[in-house]
Design a protein around this motif. Structure first.
Motif, PDB file in Angstrom:
ATOM      1  N   HIS A  34       0.837  -1.205   0.000  1.00  0.00           N
ATOM      2  CA  HIS A  34       0.000   0.000   0.000  1.00  0.00           C
ATOM      3  C   HIS A  34       0.870   1.253   0.000  1.00  0.00           C
ATOM      4  CE1 HIS A  34      -3.909  -1.988   0.518  1.00  0.00           C
ATOM      5  NE2 HIS A  34      -3.288  -2.835   1.321  1.00  0.00           N
ATOM      6  N   SER A  35       1.917   1.232   0.817  1.00  0.00           N
ATOM      7  CA  SER A  35       2.834   2.376   0.850  1.00  0.00           C
ATOM      8  C   SER A  35       3.729   2.416  -0.377  1.00  0.00           C
ATOM      9  CB  SER A  35       3.700   2.311   2.117  1.00  0.00           C
ATOM     10  OG  SER A  35       2.921   2.459   3.279  1.00  0.00           O
ATOM     11  N   LEU A  36       4.250   1.267  -0.780  1.00  0.00           N
ATOM     12  CA  LEU A  36       5.150   1.241  -1.937  1.00  0.00           C
ATOM     13  C   LEU A  36       4.462   1.734  -3.204  1.00  0.00           C
ATOM     14  CD1 LEU A  36       7.274  -2.025  -1.589  1.00  0.00           C
ATOM     15  CD2 LEU A  36       8.116   0.328  -1.713  1.00  0.00           C
ATOM     16  N   GLU A  37       3.222   1.339  -3.415  1.00  0.00           N
ATOM     17  CA  GLU A  37       2.509   1.764  -4.619  1.00  0.00           C
ATOM     18  C   GLU A  37       2.292   3.273  -4.635  1.00  0.00           C
ATOM     19  OE1 GLU A  37      -0.146  -1.817  -6.418  1.00  0.00           O
ATOM     20  OE2 GLU A  37      -1.000  -0.820  -4.661  1.00  0.00           O
ATOM     21  N   ARG A  38       1.946   3.851  -3.502  1.00  0.00           N
ATOM     22  CA  ARG A  38       1.697   5.303  -3.466  1.00  0.00           C
ATOM     23  C   ARG A  38       2.986   6.091  -3.612  1.00  0.00           C
ATOM     24  NH1 ARG A  38      -2.023   3.963   1.462  1.00  0.00           N
ATOM     25  NH2 ARG A  38      -3.557   2.768   0.283  1.00  0.00           N
ATOM     26  N   VAL A  39       4.042   5.637  -2.954  1.00  0.00           N
ATOM     27  CA  VAL A  39       5.333   6.312  -3.090  1.00  0.00           C
ATOM     28  C   VAL A  39       5.849   6.196  -4.521  1.00  0.00           C
ATOM     29  CG1 VAL A  39       7.752   6.215  -2.382  1.00  0.00           C
ATOM     30  CG2 VAL A  39       5.954   6.065  -0.658  1.00  0.00           C
ATOM     31  N   PHE A  97      17.286  15.221   0.695  1.00  0.00           N
ATOM     32  CA  PHE A  97      16.135  15.111   1.589  1.00  0.00           C
ATOM     33  C   PHE A  97      15.571  13.700   1.568  1.00  0.00           C
ATOM     34  CE2 PHE A  97      16.366  19.622   0.675  1.00  0.00           C
ATOM     35  CZ  PHE A  97      16.139  20.192   1.925  1.00  0.00           C
ATOM     36  N   VAL A  98      15.011  13.313   2.701  1.00  0.00           N
ATOM     37  CA  VAL A  98      14.473  11.964   2.840  1.00  0.00           C
ATOM     38  C   VAL A  98      13.099  12.019   3.496  1.00  0.00           C
ATOM     39  CG1 VAL A  98      15.541  11.569   5.109  1.00  0.00           C
ATOM     40  CG2 VAL A  98      14.987   9.613   3.636  1.00  0.00           C
ATOM     41  N   ILE A  99      12.246  11.118   3.087  1.00  0.00           N
ATOM     42  CA  ILE A  99      10.960  10.908   3.747  1.00  0.00           C
ATOM     43  C   ILE A  99      11.027   9.544   4.418  1.00  0.00           C
ATOM     44  CG2 ILE A  99       8.478  10.549   3.434  1.00  0.00           C
ATOM     45  CD1 ILE A  99       8.661  12.485   1.054  1.00  0.00           C
ATOM     46  N   ILE A 100      10.791   9.526   5.713  1.00  0.00           N
ATOM     47  CA  ILE A 100      10.814   8.277   6.464  1.00  0.00           C
ATOM     48  C   ILE A 100       9.378   7.817   6.702  1.00  0.00           C
ATOM     49  CG2 ILE A 100      11.455   7.174   8.642  1.00  0.00           C
ATOM     50  CD1 ILE A 100      13.806   9.081   8.782  1.00  0.00           C
ATOM     51  N   VAL A 108      -1.717   6.163   4.517  1.00  0.00           N
ATOM     52  CA  VAL A 108      -1.265   7.493   4.121  1.00  0.00           C
ATOM     53  C   VAL A 108      -1.462   7.647   2.621  1.00  0.00           C
ATOM     54  CG1 VAL A 108       0.671   9.087   4.047  1.00  0.00           C
ATOM     55  CG2 VAL A 108       0.401   7.540   6.000  1.00  0.00           C
ATOM     56  N   LYS A 109      -2.203   8.685   2.236  1.00  0.00           N
ATOM     57  CA  LYS A 109      -2.524   8.885   0.829  1.00  0.00           C
ATOM     58  C   LYS A 109      -1.360   9.538   0.083  1.00  0.00           C
ATOM     59  CE  LYS A 109      -7.536   9.219   1.411  1.00  0.00           C
ATOM     60  NZ  LYS A 109      -8.749  10.027   1.145  1.00  0.00           N
ATOM     61  N   GLN A 110      -1.407   9.431  -1.221  1.00  0.00           N
ATOM     62  CA  GLN A 110      -0.351  10.007  -2.051  1.00  0.00           C
ATOM     63  C   GLN A 110      -0.218  11.509  -1.816  1.00  0.00           C
ATOM     64  OE1 GLN A 110      -0.628   9.002  -6.215  1.00  0.00           O
ATOM     65  NE2 GLN A 110       0.762  10.620  -6.845  1.00  0.00           N
ATOM     66  N   GLU A 111      -1.351  12.198  -1.680  1.00  0.00           N
ATOM     67  CA  GLU A 111      -1.295  13.651  -1.492  1.00  0.00           C
ATOM     68  C   GLU A 111      -0.702  14.031  -0.130  1.00  0.00           C
ATOM     69  OE1 GLU A 111      -5.811  12.577  -1.267  1.00  0.00           O
ATOM     70  OE2 GLU A 111      -4.014  11.880  -2.341  1.00  0.00           O
ATOM     71  N   GLU A 112      -0.764  13.127   0.824  1.00  0.00           N
ATOM     72  CA  GLU A 112      -0.150  13.414   2.125  1.00  0.00           C
ATOM     73  C   GLU A 112       1.371  13.304   2.045  1.00  0.00           C
ATOM     74  OE1 GLU A 112      -3.623  12.158   5.249  1.00  0.00           O
ATOM     75  OE2 GLU A 112      -2.668  10.537   4.115  1.00  0.00           O
ATOM     76  N   PHE A 113       1.860  12.356   1.278  1.00  0.00           N
ATOM     77  CA  PHE A 113       3.298  12.326   0.994  1.00  0.00           C
ATOM     78  C   PHE A 113       3.708  13.597   0.245  1.00  0.00           C
ATOM     79  CE2 PHE A 113       2.697   7.656   1.383  1.00  0.00           C
ATOM     80  CZ  PHE A 113       3.737   7.363   2.244  1.00  0.00           C
ATOM     81  N   LEU A 151       0.938  15.801  21.297  1.00  0.00           N
ATOM     82  CA  LEU A 151       0.700  15.386  19.920  1.00  0.00           C
ATOM     83  C   LEU A 151       0.903  13.887  19.782  1.00  0.00           C
ATOM     84  CD1 LEU A 151       2.595  18.074  17.789  1.00  0.00           C
ATOM     85  CD2 LEU A 151       0.119  17.778  17.933  1.00  0.00           C
ATOM     86  N   ASN A 152       0.032  13.261  19.027  1.00  0.00           N
ATOM     87  CA  ASN A 152       0.245  11.892  18.570  1.00  0.00           C
ATOM     88  C   ASN A 152       1.138  11.990  17.339  1.00  0.00           C
ATOM     89  OD1 ASN A 152       0.145   9.314  17.552  1.00  0.00           O
ATOM     90  ND2 ASN A 152      -2.061   9.253  17.280  1.00  0.00           N
ATOM     91  N   VAL A 153       2.400  11.625  17.484  1.00  0.00           N
ATOM     92  CA  VAL A 153       3.355  11.771  16.388  1.00  0.00           C
ATOM     93  C   VAL A 153       3.111  10.682  15.347  1.00  0.00           C
ATOM     94  CG1 VAL A 153       5.791  11.810  15.764  1.00  0.00           C
ATOM     95  CG2 VAL A 153       5.040  12.787  17.934  1.00  0.00           C
ATOM     96  N   GLN A 154       3.034  11.099  14.080  1.00  0.00           N
ATOM     97  CA  GLN A 154       2.734  10.166  13.003  1.00  0.00           C
ATOM     98  C   GLN A 154       3.826  10.220  11.928  1.00  0.00           C
ATOM     99  OE1 GLN A 154      -1.157  11.825  11.957  1.00  0.00           O
ATOM    100  NE2 GLN A 154      -2.171  10.184  13.068  1.00  0.00           N
ATOM    101  N   LEU A 155       3.792   9.237  11.072  1.00  0.00           N
ATOM    102  CA  LEU A 155       4.640   9.219   9.886  1.00  0.00           C
ATOM    103  C   LEU A 155       3.745   9.231   8.662  1.00  0.00           C
ATOM    104  CD1 LEU A 155       6.467   7.795  12.190  1.00  0.00           C
ATOM    105  CD2 LEU A 155       7.839   7.045  10.254  1.00  0.00           C
ATOM    106  N   PRO A 156       4.252   9.675   7.518  1.00  0.00           N
ATOM    107  CA  PRO A 156       5.651   9.937   7.157  1.00  0.00           C
ATOM    108  C   PRO A 156       6.185  11.240   7.750  1.00  0.00           C
ATOM    109  CG  PRO A 156       4.219  10.504   5.333  1.00  0.00           C
ATOM    110  CD  PRO A 156       3.345   9.862   6.358  1.00  0.00           C
ATOM    111  N   GLN A 157       7.529  11.342   7.759  1.00  0.00           N
ATOM    112  CA  GLN A 157       8.237  12.526   8.230  1.00  0.00           C
ATOM    113  C   GLN A 157       9.323  12.881   7.217  1.00  0.00           C
ATOM    114  OE1 GLN A 157       9.711  11.245  12.054  1.00  0.00           O
ATOM    115  NE2 GLN A 157       7.728  11.482  13.060  1.00  0.00           N
TER     116      GLN A 157
END
Length: 226
Positions: A34-39, A97-100, A108-113, A151-157
């Motif tokens: 799910h994540s790999l396809e959106r990224v 730059f990196v997104i973790i 996590v949707k594509q637009e959120e990345f 805050l509830n810390v979430q990813l991606p970052q």
């Protein structure tokens, strides 16, 4: 361009399954996909560093082939801790730059990345306001935390790679251990970290009930709210 470090090295012992949770099926496909396809659809990303156990590298390679992932994939061995796994991944990236992200966060949707990429700040995370009371204590209540400041810390970052590696090096020298990278950077760097408001749908799959909830979230949030 950006690199993505996708953490997929967890053993998922709380899931009570022989297979690590990130490889279990969710909505008919392995959770990690799910994540790999959106990224893979992000034009600003030209490298995905998958951090996983060596014994599962061939499994992920087969999935990448079956799902026609076009972005360059680099495999890195997971460490003994999450912190070590991130550090191993950071050492493999070649972009500034990196997104973790975590494979166990499949909603996590594509637009959120993309929102992280588009933000002008160097270091940006997602966070969600806590709506419940949080107490301190071990066995007995010893204090009350102000939830308006939590805050509830979430990813991606998103991070500037050099900033995050420097913070990791300092944490390692001190012997300090962290469960995610925003807190690690805050404690070991003077760099600003911007918070974007996250969503309550961005849960991490950890326990069996999360998979059941995940099927509902996928149908309502991913499919019905495109």
């Amino acid at each position: 361009m950006y690199s993505v470090v996708l953490l997929s090295g967890g053993k998922g012992s709380r899931m009570q399954e022989d297979t690590p949770k990130q490889y279990l099926l969710l909505a008919g496909k392995p959770m990690i996909m799910h994540s790999l396809e959106r990224v893979d659809r992000l034009v600003d990303v030209d490298e995905i560093v998958v951090v996983c156990a060596p014994s599962y590298r061939h499994v992920v390679k087969q999935m990448v082939h079956e799902y026609n992932i076009a972005t360059k994939i680099v495999f890195v061995d997971a460490g003994q801790t999450r912190q070590e796994s991130v550090y191993n991944g950071l050492k493999a990236v070649y972009n500034e730059f990196v997104i973790i992200h975590e494979a166990a966060r499949p909603f996590v949707k594509q637009e959120e990345f993309q929102a992280l990429i588009d933000d002008e700040e160097f270091n940006v995370i997602y966070g969600y306001n806590i709506s419940y009371t949080v107490l301190k204590g071990h066995g007995y209540v010893s204090g009350i935390l102000d939830r308006s400041e939590l805050l509830n810390v979430q990813l991606p970052q998103k991070f500037k790679v050099s900033d995050l590696i420097d913070a990791h090096d300092k944490a390692k020298q001190r012997g300090d251990v962290y469960t995610e990278d925003a807190s690690l950077m805050f404690a070991n760097s003077q760099k600003k970290i911007k918070v974007i408001r996250g969503t309550s749908f961005n849960i991490k799959i950890t326990e069996p009930i999360d998979l059941l909830l995940g099927e509902i979230i996928y149908k309502d949030y991913i499919i019905n709210r495109k």
